[in-house]
Write an enzyme that holds these catalytic residues in place. Sequence first.
Site, PDB file in Angstrom:
ATOM      1  N   CYS A   1      42.531  54.953  36.022  1.00 39.20           N
ATOM      2  CA  CYS A   1      43.037  56.420  35.881  1.00 39.20           C
ATOM      3  C   CYS A   1      42.159  57.168  34.922  1.00 39.20           C
ATOM      4  O   CYS A   1      41.905  56.860  33.813  1.00 39.20           O
ATOM      5  CB  CYS A   1      44.518  56.838  35.544  1.00 39.20           C
ATOM      6  SG  CYS A   1      45.604  55.855  36.932  1.00 39.20           S
TER       7      CYS A   1
ATOM      8  N   ARG B   1      37.078  55.619  37.022  1.00 35.50           N
ATOM      9  CA  ARG B   1      38.336  54.734  36.656  1.00 35.50           C
ATOM     10  C   ARG B   1      39.310  54.659  37.634  1.00 35.50           C
ATOM     11  O   ARG B   1      40.258  54.166  37.487  1.00 35.50           O
ATOM     12  CB  ARG B   1      38.668  55.876  35.430  1.00 35.50           C
ATOM     13  CG  ARG B   1      37.740  55.926  34.344  1.00 35.50           C
ATOM     14  CD  ARG B   1      38.545  56.939  33.196  1.00 35.50           C
ATOM     15  NE  ARG B   1      39.495  56.389  32.583  1.00 35.50           N
ATOM     16  CZ  ARG B   1      39.493  55.429  31.545  1.00 35.50           C
ATOM     17  NH1 ARG B   1      38.024  55.180  31.105  1.00 35.50           N
ATOM     18  NH2 ARG B   1      40.423  54.877  31.041  1.00 35.50           N
TER      19      ARG B   1
ATOM     20  N   TRP C   1      44.167  55.575  39.841  1.00 39.86           N
ATOM     21  CA  TRP C   1      44.149  53.936  40.205  1.00 39.86           C
ATOM     22  C   TRP C   1      45.235  53.466  40.416  1.00 39.86           C
ATOM     23  O   TRP C   1      46.168  53.326  39.414  1.00 39.86           O
ATOM     24  CB  TRP C   1      43.219  53.172  39.514  1.00 39.86           C
ATOM     25  CG  TRP C   1      42.880  51.697  39.976  1.00 39.86           C
ATOM     26  CD1 TRP C   1      41.948  51.523  40.842  1.00 39.86           C
ATOM     27  CD2 TRP C   1      43.450  50.475  39.801  1.00 39.86           C
ATOM     28  NE1 TRP C   1      42.113  50.272  41.274  1.00 39.86           N
ATOM     29  CE2 TRP C   1      43.072  49.651  40.602  1.00 39.86           C
ATOM     30  CE3 TRP C   1      44.702  50.458  39.186  1.00 39.86           C
ATOM     31  CZ2 TRP C   1      43.526  48.251  40.636  1.00 39.86           C
ATOM     32  CZ3 TRP C   1      45.476  49.087  39.129  1.00 39.86           C
ATOM     33  CH2 TRP C   1      44.521  47.962  39.994  1.00 39.86           C
TER      34      TRP C   1
ATOM     35  N   ASN D   1      47.559  58.110  32.116  1.00 40.62           N
ATOM     36  CA  ASN D   1      46.624  57.125  32.560  1.00 40.62           C
ATOM     37  C   ASN D   1      47.423  55.812  31.513  1.00 40.62           C
ATOM     38  O   ASN D   1      47.488  55.808  30.330  1.00 40.62           O
ATOM     39  CB  ASN D   1      45.315  57.308  31.681  1.00 40.62           C
ATOM     40  CG  ASN D   1      44.641  55.886  31.733  1.00 40.62           C
ATOM     41  OD1 ASN D   1      43.700  55.632  30.685  1.00 40.62           O
ATOM     42  ND2 ASN D   1      44.919  54.856  32.627  1.00 40.62           N
ATOM     43  N   GLY D   2      47.859  54.643  32.146  1.00 42.01           N
ATOM     44  CA  GLY D   2      48.510  53.524  31.545  1.00 42.01           C
ATOM     45  C   GLY D   2      49.605  53.084  32.322  1.00 42.01           C
ATOM     46  O   GLY D   2      49.856  53.476  33.721  1.00 42.01           O
TER      47      GLY D   2
ATOM     48  N   GLU E   1      27.710  35.659  38.816  1.00 47.18           N
ATOM     49  CA  GLU E   1      27.582  37.069  38.738  1.00 47.18           C
ATOM     50  C   GLU E   1      26.852  37.627  39.854  1.00 47.18           C
ATOM     51  O   GLU E   1      27.292  38.922  40.368  1.00 47.18           O
ATOM     52  CB  GLU E   1      26.709  37.564  37.354  1.00 47.18           C
ATOM     53  CG  GLU E   1      26.382  38.849  37.332  1.00 47.18           C
ATOM     54  CD  GLU E   1      27.400  39.884  37.156  1.00 47.18           C
ATOM     55  OE1 GLU E   1      28.491  39.548  37.222  1.00 47.18           O
ATOM     56  OE2 GLU E   1      27.204  41.090  37.193  1.00 47.18           O
TER      57      GLU E   1
ATOM     58  N   LYS F   1      28.675  40.318  42.433  1.00 49.94           N
ATOM     59  CA  LYS F   1      28.195  41.599  42.736  1.00 49.94           C
ATOM     60  C   LYS F   1      28.064  41.736  44.310  1.00 49.94           C
ATOM     61  O   LYS F   1      28.429  42.883  44.731  1.00 49.94           O
ATOM     62  CB  LYS F   1      26.557  41.612  42.355  1.00 49.94           C
ATOM     63  CG  LYS F   1      25.918  42.628  41.523  1.00 49.94           C
ATOM     64  CD  LYS F   1      26.477  43.051  40.449  1.00 49.94           C
ATOM     65  CE  LYS F   1      28.047  43.186  40.126  1.00 49.94           C
ATOM     66  NZ  LYS F   1      28.295  43.331  38.628  1.00 49.94           N
TER      67      LYS F   1
ATOM     68  N   GLU G   1      31.984  42.457  45.183  1.00 44.07           N
ATOM     69  CA  GLU G   1      32.329  43.765  44.930  1.00 44.07           C
ATOM     70  C   GLU G   1      32.078  44.798  45.886  1.00 44.07           C
ATOM     71  O   GLU G   1      32.706  45.823  46.042  1.00 44.07           O
ATOM     72  CB  GLU G   1      31.780  43.836  43.530  1.00 44.07           C
ATOM     73  CG  GLU G   1      32.776  43.381  42.456  1.00 44.07           C
ATOM     74  CD  GLU G   1      31.901  43.736  41.216  1.00 44.07           C
ATOM     75  OE1 GLU G   1      32.600  44.243  40.106  1.00 44.07           O
ATOM     76  OE2 GLU G   1      30.631  43.982  40.944  1.00 44.07           O
TER      77      GLU G   1
ATOM     78  N   HIS H   1      30.999  18.970  46.001  1.00 40.93           N
ATOM     79  CA  HIS H   1      32.421  18.625  46.037  1.00 40.93           C
ATOM     80  C   HIS H   1      33.444  19.526  46.602  1.00 40.93           C
ATOM     81  O   HIS H   1      34.295  19.682  45.951  1.00 40.93           O
ATOM     82  CB  HIS H   1      32.705  18.373  44.515  1.00 40.93           C
ATOM     83  CG  HIS H   1      32.034  17.335  43.605  1.00 40.93           C
ATOM     84  ND1 HIS H   1      32.478  16.181  43.835  1.00 40.93           N
ATOM     85  CD2 HIS H   1      31.038  17.497  42.716  1.00 40.93           C
ATOM     86  CE1 HIS H   1      31.537  15.505  43.098  1.00 40.93           C
ATOM     87  NE2 HIS H   1      30.694  16.323  42.374  1.00 40.93           N
TER      88      HIS H   1
ATOM     89  N   LYS I   1      36.325  50.848  37.147  1.00 42.58           N
ATOM     90  CA  LYS I   1      35.348  50.364  36.312  1.00 42.58           C
ATOM     91  C   LYS I   1      36.284  49.762  34.813  1.00 42.58           C
ATOM     92  O   LYS I   1      35.691  49.205  34.357  1.00 42.58           O
ATOM     93  CB  LYS I   1      34.466  51.544  35.793  1.00 42.58           C
ATOM     94  CG  LYS I   1      33.178  50.799  35.193  1.00 42.58           C
ATOM     95  CD  LYS I   1      31.917  51.852  35.264  1.00 42.58           C
ATOM     96  CE  LYS I   1      30.709  50.920  34.715  1.00 42.58           C
ATOM     97  NZ  LYS I   1      30.494  49.811  35.333  1.00 42.58           N
TER      98      LYS I   1
END
Length: 614
Positions: A2, A27, A74, A100-101, A487, A491, A494, A510, A609
Amino acid sequence: MCGIVAYIGKKEAYPIVVKGLKRLEYRGYDSAGVALLDQGTINLYKRQGKVANLEAFTEGKNINGHAGIGHTRWATHGLPNDVNAHPHTSTDGKIALIHNGIIENYGPLKEELMSRGYEFKSETDTEVLVHLIDDIQKNENVSIAEAVRLALHSVVGAYAIVVLSKENPNQLVAARKSSPLVVGIGKDGDFFLASDATPIIEYTKRVVYLEDEEIAVVDLNDGLKIFNIGNQEVTPYVQQLEMQLEALEKGGYEHFMMKEIYEQPRSITDCFRGRMNAAEGWVTLGGIKEYEQKIINAPRIIMIACGTSWHACLVGEYLIEDLARINVEVEYASEFRYRNPIINENDVILAVSQSGETADTMAALELAKSKGATILGICNVVGSSISRITDAGSYTHAGPEIGVASTKAFTAQVTVLTLMALSLAHKKGSISETKFHTLLTELEAIPEKVQRILEKNTHIESIASVYKDATNALYLGRGSSFPVALEGALKLKEISYIHAEGYPAAEMKHGPIALIDEEMPVFVIATKGTSYEKVVSNIQEVKARKGKIIAIVTEGDTQVRDLADHIIEIPETDEHLVPLLATIPLQLLSYHIAVMRNCNVDQPRNLAKSVTVE
Ligand code: G6P
């Protein structure tokens, strides 16, 4: 998550607030809303979805007001719809609030307020705050600022809030705990409030970062006053922002992500500028210099992070253990904080975070601090919460990263960790002078080599077009290329929503090998180095099952070229530095695949983010 932004002054608030919301959209982008105070009335405009939806909704409407608050959400509690969008207002419409929180004890607070006749319109945790403030103000007959302060005494959780009250048209009241909040002091006696400095930078460079449990009152007549929750006045510490406005714009690129990928030669240079010199043979990280002996003596370094930053830590583990011979453990912050970890006073905890605000990483640091350990940080955002609670640290200097999928922040984190490993190794004497000089020289050459990889963009794009319709993908690497594989997979998933997994190449047999068929692209980091022959064998195993191999190889490689379906060459470098190069083509591949699939590259669905909730 947020983003919050607010303005009070002589200008029209709406354009400033909406522009600020766009800057903060990274955000969260489930809904957006603003409240404006116009001639004694608070008007509310809220819409599900992105800020663009809010703009479409307000188009043609006569929106005025010199004071306004805005929010981009968010969703945590309650669906991402118009009703749950912020701002939330008191029943009589006299108070509006953005948050926000997470209010963890919103359940009991809500019950109590309901038992006293308050009706709730939304399913959010935030709405309890506005009713609570309203309730206190009415019952105690106190100012809005005092009502906010008293209300926050009853709150458990994290918050950055801004409150607009129609009875105080010249004032905004803000407060924070565990969620960031910056106050901008304008040039015309006006004020800005925001989750980070990006909405403020074009109006003023003078800012104050609020500390936990501080309440700021910005008043057009009385200026800025800050109090702690115990009601003692605190002298504001005014800082000068160094950020440049251009850093927040796309600069001709279609997406922030592409701009940020292309910025890497510069961001890596900025990261090591002034911290090393190969010709003179020195490296120093000023921020942690006085802690180096303590790190060398520590029984172990525990690195904590989330997401991409956690992958950077894994690369750091290889570097620090191999070069400086110090025991390193890498932990997900969210796991570490809840599993009653053994932390001793001599341990060094190193948090790595782009935003410097990730809730789990913050909480893990606080836990370590309470046990007496030394806590250090590597952050990108200057003045962020993590950079302020740590004993010492180093900034990555990558500049603002706006694309939700992290790119240049990752390579900058790896660069700082490389500098740290070299500095510790040199001080400890665990590296030979020759190796030390070789690595410094190689590190200085990395930006130019990254540039050469970026010049292969068209070739990489053509490979992306072959695999754009894949439903699964596997990424393999060994040694410090294993985190690069993780990574790369992150990427891809996402931003393109293709299921992808990263694995240590040898672990493939395995389990994941069962998935390989002619449809499965397997991205392999197969650069020259200790494990090269082993990786070649793993490639053979994939080929034997008809998998498609896309290999990242060292320039001039012939062995893998003969086996792979596609190769992407990267310049030769020391094995320790391969992650800084091998990451780049994987970023470009993911980017192009996502663009070809018409995905929103900069704002992928469900992600944010800055993850300020646990
Ligand atoms: C989110 C972001 C990732 C980031 C992670 C950790 O998931 O989308 O890009 O790696 O948080 O964030 P931090 O700011 O602590 O590095």
